[in-house]
Design a protein around this motif. Structure first.
Motif, mmCIF file in Angstrom:
data_model
loop_
_atom_site.group_PDB
_atom_site.id
_atom_site.type_symbol
_atom_site.label_atom_id
_atom_site.label_comp_id
_atom_site.label_asym_id
_atom_site.label_seq_id
_atom_site.Cartn_x
_atom_site.Cartn_y
_atom_site.Cartn_z
ATOM 1 N N SER A 73 -5.234 1.493 -12.205
ATOM 2 C CA SER A 73 -4.595 0.950 -10.999
ATOM 3 C C SER A 73 -5.331 -0.281 -10.499
ATOM 4 O O SER A 73 -6.554 -0.370 -10.602
ATOM 5 C CB SER A 73 -4.587 2.012 -9.887
ATOM 6 N N LYS B 266 -9.904 -8.613 -5.817
ATOM 7 C CA LYS B 266 -9.349 -7.763 -6.873
ATOM 8 C C LYS B 266 -10.249 -6.569 -7.148
ATOM 9 O O LYS B 266 -11.448 -6.735 -7.386
ATOM 10 C CB LYS B 266 -9.175 -8.573 -8.155
ATOM 11 N N GLN C 38 -10.268 -2.614 -9.242
ATOM 12 C CA GLN C 38 -9.561 -1.793 -10.238
ATOM 13 C C GLN C 38 -10.115 -0.373 -10.279
ATOM 14 O O GLN C 38 -11.328 -0.165 -10.184
ATOM 15 C CB GLN C 38 -9.670 -2.432 -11.629
ATOM 16 N N ASN D 157 0.163 -0.960 -9.306
ATOM 17 C CA ASN D 157 -0.155 -2.253 -8.673
ATOM 18 C C ASN D 157 -0.025 -2.148 -7.170
ATOM 19 O O ASN D 157 0.928 -1.524 -6.673
ATOM 20 C CB ASN D 157 0.805 -3.345 -9.166
ATOM 21 N N GLN E 27 -0.837 -9.881 -10.476
ATOM 22 C CA GLN E 27 -1.399 -8.782 -11.278
ATOM 23 C C GLN E 27 -0.511 -8.574 -12.484
ATOM 24 O O GLN E 27 0.711 -8.753 -12.387
ATOM 25 C CB GLN E 27 -1.427 -7.474 -10.469
ATOM 26 N N SER F 178 1.798 -6.355 -14.745
ATOM 27 C CA SER F 178 2.635 -5.236 -14.310
ATOM 28 C C SER F 178 2.653 -4.085 -15.305
ATOM 29 O O SER F 178 3.360 -3.107 -15.093
ATOM 30 C CB SER F 178 4.054 -5.718 -14.059
#
Lengths: 122, 122
Positions: A33, A41, A43, A114, B70, B72
């Protein structure tokens, strides 16, 4: 599954969890994700929740103005939200926009692949 | 392909085309493309461009504030934009947020599969 019901249920669940117990958002994200929060950013579920729980305010309340959704072409769903974020002790609410890309899980639920969040400054 | 360059080039191309010649946006969409414009759902390149060219203003100028993107998860790219829309003859600009889901074409370019637009009213 009715996409309108999925989108509305997700939005209700996400923001009520955010406002009551941000750490509870962890199971909505997975390792792949992605969150872009005001351009930063991040993750992975653990890092995303670490970011959300470390935001410099304790209590907040999201008021949702609009929810739009579309199928994303890969079994997923795009959900686009606008609204206001009221921080405890602040006079004025902050306007925000946020988009989610929900992907189905093998268990018949969805996770957030996302997530992009922006405050809409005046 | 550098995703940062793709996102920025798309945003520049999309809004400069919108402001100069909205009908020129037709080749960015395909038959399966979806637009949700202020809650109204429209599908297909022809219907989308018919909507955009029939908006009740002639000249406008988009000023972009933020661009986030981002991957996808399906070879596509999500692009999230915020900015101001200045209509000719109007004193105040309108704030907007918009998201695009770009999908690769066999020719190595991208088309818009998903497009959601909202004005952010004060």
């Amino acid at each position: 599954m009715d996409p309108d019901a999925v989108a509305k249920a997700f939005v209700e669940h996400y923001y009520s969890t955010f406002d009551a117990n941000r750490a509870g958002l962890a199971n909505l994200y997975q390792e792949g994700s992605m969150l872009t929060f005001e351009g930063q950013k991040i993750q992975g579920s653990q890092s995303i929740v670490a970011k959300l729980t470390s935001l410099p305010f304790q209590q907040c309340k999201h008021n949702i103005t609009t929810v739009d959704y579309q199928p994303s072409g890969s079994g997923g769903m795009l959900v686009f939200v606008s609204g206001n974020l009221q921080l405890a002790g602040e006079q004025h609410a902050l306007k925000f926009s946020q988009m989610f890309h929900l992907m189905p899980t093998p268990q018949g639920s969805f996770y957030v692949l996302n997530d992009i969040f922006r405050l809409n400054y005046a």
